[in-house]
Enzyme design. Structure first.
Site, mmCIF file in Angstrom:
data_model
loop_
_atom_site.group_PDB
_atom_site.id
_atom_site.type_symbol
_atom_site.label_atom_id
_atom_site.label_comp_id
_atom_site.label_asym_id
_atom_site.label_seq_id
_atom_site.Cartn_x
_atom_site.Cartn_y
_atom_site.Cartn_z
ATOM 1 C CB CYS A 53 33.961 28.432 50.858
ATOM 2 S SG CYS A 53 33.638 29.376 52.353
ATOM 3 N NE ARG A 107 32.116 28.216 45.160
ATOM 4 C CZ ARG A 107 30.872 28.224 44.747
ATOM 5 N NH1 ARG A 107 30.614 28.404 43.467
ATOM 6 N NH2 ARG A 107 29.878 28.050 45.572
ATOM 7 C CD1 TRP A 144 34.353 36.393 50.313
ATOM 8 C CD2 TRP A 144 32.326 35.710 50.974
ATOM 9 N NE1 TRP A 144 33.532 37.499 50.393
ATOM 10 C CE2 TRP A 144 32.287 37.102 50.795
ATOM 11 C CE3 TRP A 144 31.167 35.056 51.398
ATOM 12 C CZ2 TRP A 144 31.137 37.858 51.018
ATOM 13 C CZ3 TRP A 144 30.027 35.801 51.615
ATOM 14 C CH2 TRP A 144 30.021 37.190 51.429
ATOM 15 C CD GLU A 195 32.271 45.851 42.906
ATOM 16 O OE1 GLU A 195 32.388 46.430 41.801
ATOM 17 O OE2 GLU A 195 31.752 44.743 43.014
HETATM 18 C C1 G6P Z 1 28.952 39.724 43.966
HETATM 19 C C2 G6P Z 1 30.041 40.328 43.101
HETATM 20 C C3 G6P Z 1 29.485 41.512 42.331
HETATM 21 C C4 G6P Z 1 28.276 41.076 41.509
HETATM 22 C C5 G6P Z 1 27.211 40.449 42.412
HETATM 23 C C6 G6P Z 1 26.101 39.814 41.605
HETATM 24 O O1 G6P Z 1 28.612 40.570 45.000
HETATM 25 O O2 G6P Z 1 31.144 40.750 43.905
HETATM 26 O O3 G6P Z 1 30.494 42.016 41.454
HETATM 27 O O4 G6P Z 1 27.740 42.171 40.841
HETATM 28 O O5 G6P Z 1 27.794 39.407 43.189
HETATM 29 O O6 G6P Z 1 26.653 38.724 40.900
HETATM 30 P P1 G6P Z 1 25.916 38.033 39.700
HETATM 31 O O7 G6P Z 1 26.812 36.890 39.322
HETATM 32 O O8 G6P Z 1 24.594 37.566 40.222
HETATM 33 O O9 G6P Z 1 25.768 39.038 38.620
#
Ligand code: G6P
Length: 589
Positions: free
Chosen positions: A2, A27, A71, A469
């Site tokens: 969140c 977030r 979230w 997604e």
């Molecule tokens: C979340 C997002 C994804 C992303 C993943 C890793 O699950 O919804 O779209 O690929 O985090 O995020 P990062 O910021 O570590 O690349």
């Protein structure tokens, strides 16, 4: 996971909190709420859904105040589970997960306390509210509660009869800031950035007490501490959507620039220390989550093909509890767009603690990942706002492929040049426009398969993730040769198949899978540089992309797949920028 904000100052708190929450919506956006103090009373407004649902609360009088965008972890996304939570004389917002919440809640209930939500966070509100009721010391109450809590938290807590905000941090990000217009707390810098303000980043175990014009920081034993001060600049104006309807579409259009800007010239002196590390690298480990994990898989193909360095790619949430073997000579690369993903941070720290050198590949300068890494190789994709990653993936590949090429050079192996990739990315984008016309085949689909071999399999995995997604269609990325070993049973006339065939040496093999699914009634869509394959009778439609070194081809072949996901989401009436249940940056386990 969140976003939290707090404000105590000269202005009415409500508009300041709402503006801050809008900056933190990446977030999570399951619910939002604020609480302001006016005349010694709390005024709380909470709504299911996005921060904009709180628009009516902007007119609230009062100061100080706290706010939250949620979230959901414990308890459904609903108004009942929205923060702030009030108990006794205190009100609290929380980012994190209280892992012993069930046990603490049972103890509170045994004392006759009644809960009004299903969240783990409300337990903290009960403990703090009870302790505050006993002694009237807010900092003492938060610290006493913290001693009982297991898990992660960033709190901002108000008492209705005090002009102060108390914050606490344990494994969830939290900054406090001070300026002529007041004192602030927030999960991230954009919520408080303004010229003239100074920010302090809390460390795990720290507490902060915010009073009028004053911030005091304390360590876990409530001893005053000093943390490094950072002067804040005005938050850069959020990029708009330009000519596009959605950020995701705009960000896909920015892929060629992201690749161009991110390709590092590793021969520059500033990279000499990194190159020295590459000379000593015997094993490569990559830790990442989601889309960034897929860039790691792509890197494995390039590093093993050109540098012959054994490479393992780990889902960070698995690595952190896997008791990983980290032999001497291991270089670990942590890949993360945000640099704040809790699982990736924990995996990176573990790799380091086992003796590995750590390189961070991230799109956010000064993110937490940059603070734990020995070296940072930034991606320059520009701010990515759509929750589903697009241009940041291509930018990560630019950096990782450059590393693979440099690794090859240090091992006296040959590797092809990368300089042409940005132009090829632009051509690919132009060639991909036609995917918009594929959507009718996906609208009535039961599920979708993305197939490929070798590096094409990595592109297939990422294409499938994008579709899942943002369109919520069940979909799988699959190794084309593995399909026949069971999964083919799922294929029928309502299972469109997207095949990626960019490696000449493997393309015919991939086409075998195409024949197999076509024979079972599937409509087949192909991404390939080979026009002869595109003309095959089994192929319903195709995108002809430019030819490039097969190990690098995912940086191109993913582009039509990103666009396909976008168009299918639109056709199904989904919001591609803010998919349900997801958040851009996940700072909880
Ligand atoms: C979340 C997002 C994804 C992303 C993943 C890793 O699950 O919804 O779209 O690929 O985090 O995020 P990062 O910021 O570590 O690349």
């Amino acid at each position: 996971m969140c976003g939290i904000v707090g404000y105590l100052g000269e202005e009415r708190a409500a508009p300041v909190l709402l503006d801050g929450l809008e900056k933190l919506e990446y977030r999570g956006y399951d619910s939002a709420g604020i609480c302001v103090v006016n005349g010694g009373k709390f005024f709380v407004v909470r709504k299911k859904g996005r921060v904009k649902e709180l628009a009516g609360a902007r007119a609230l009088e009062g100061n100080p105040g706290i706010g939250h965008t949620r979230w959901a972890t414990h308890g459904a996304p609903s108004e009942r589970n929205a923060h702030p939570h009030v108990f006794g004389k205190i009100s609290l917002v929380h980012n994190g997960i209280i892992e012993n919440a069930a046990c603490l809640r049972a103890q509170c209930e045994a004392r006759g306390e009644v809960f009004s939500s299903d969240t783990d966070s409300e337990v903290a509100a009960h403990l703090i509210g009870r302790f505050y009721g006993e002694k009237g010391d807010l900092l003492g109450a938060v610290s006493a509660a913290a001693e009982l809590l297991a898990g992660s938290y960033a709190f901002a807590v108000l008492a209705e009869d005090k002009e102060e905000i108390v914050c606490a941090r344990m494994r969830s990000p939290l900054i406090v800031a001070c300026g002529p217009d007041g004192v602030f707390a927030a999960s991230d810098v954009p919520a408080v950035a303004k010229a003239g303000r100074v920010a302090y980043v809390l460390e795990d175990g720290d507490f902060a007490r915010l009073t009028r014009g004053k911030i005091e920081l304390f360590d876990g034993a409530l001893r005053p501490v000093v943390r490094e001060a950072v002067a804040l600049e005005e938050e850069e104006v959020s990029p708009g959507k330009g000519e596009f309807r959605h950020f995701m579409r705009k960000e896909i259009s920015e892929v060629p620039a992201a690749v161009l800007n991110s390709l590092p010239d590793l021969s520059k002196p500033e990279f000499s220390e990194v190159c020295k590390v590459l000379c000593q690298t015997k094993y490569l480990h990559i830790v990442a989550c989601g889309t960034a994990y897929h860039s790691g898989l792509c890197m494995k193909h390039a590093a093993e093909k050109f540098a012959r360095v054994p490479t393992e790619v780990f889902v960070a949430s698995e690595y952190r509890y896997a008791d990983p073997i980290v032999p001497p000579g291991t270089l670990t690369i942590a890949v993360s767009q945000s640099g704040e993903t809790a699982d990736t941070l924990a995996a990176a720290a573990l790799a380091k603690s086992r003796g590995s050198v750590l390189i961070a590949v991230t799109n956010v300068a000064h993110s937490s990942l940059t603070r734990v890494a020995d070296f940072v190789l930034p991606t320059h994709a520009g701010r990515e706002i759509a929750v589903a990653a697009t241009k940041s993936f291509n930018a990560q590949l630019a950096v990782l492929y450059a590393l693979a090429v440099q690794l090859a050079k240090t091992a006296k192996c040959c590797a092809p040049p990368l300089a042409g990739l940005p132009v090829l990315a632009r051509e690919t984008l132009a060639a991909s426009a036609g995917v918009a016309s594929w959507t009718p085949y996906f609208q009535g689909a039961r599920s979708v398969f993305f197939l490929g071999r070798g590096a094409d399999h990595c592109a297939a995995l990422e294409g499938s993730l994008k579709l899942k997604e943002i369109s919520y269609l069940p979909s799988e990325g699959y190794a084309a040769g593995e399909l026949k070993h069971g999964t083919l049973a799922l294929v029928d006339g309502r299972t469109p198949v997207v095949a990626v065939a960019c490696d000449e040496a493997l393309a015919d093999k991939t086409m075998n899978a195409v024949h197999e699914v076509y024979a079972r009634g599937a409509a087949v869509f192909l991404v390939t540089p080979f026009s002869a394959l595109a003309q095959a009778k089994e192929v319903t439609a195709s995108v002809l992309i430019p030819r490039c070194e097969p190990a690098f081809s995912p940086i191109l072949s993913v582009i039509p797949l990103q666009l396909l996901a976008y168009h299918v989401a639109l056709a199904l009436g989904k919001d591609p920028d803010k998919p349900r249940n997801l958040a851009k940056s996940v700072t909880v386990e």
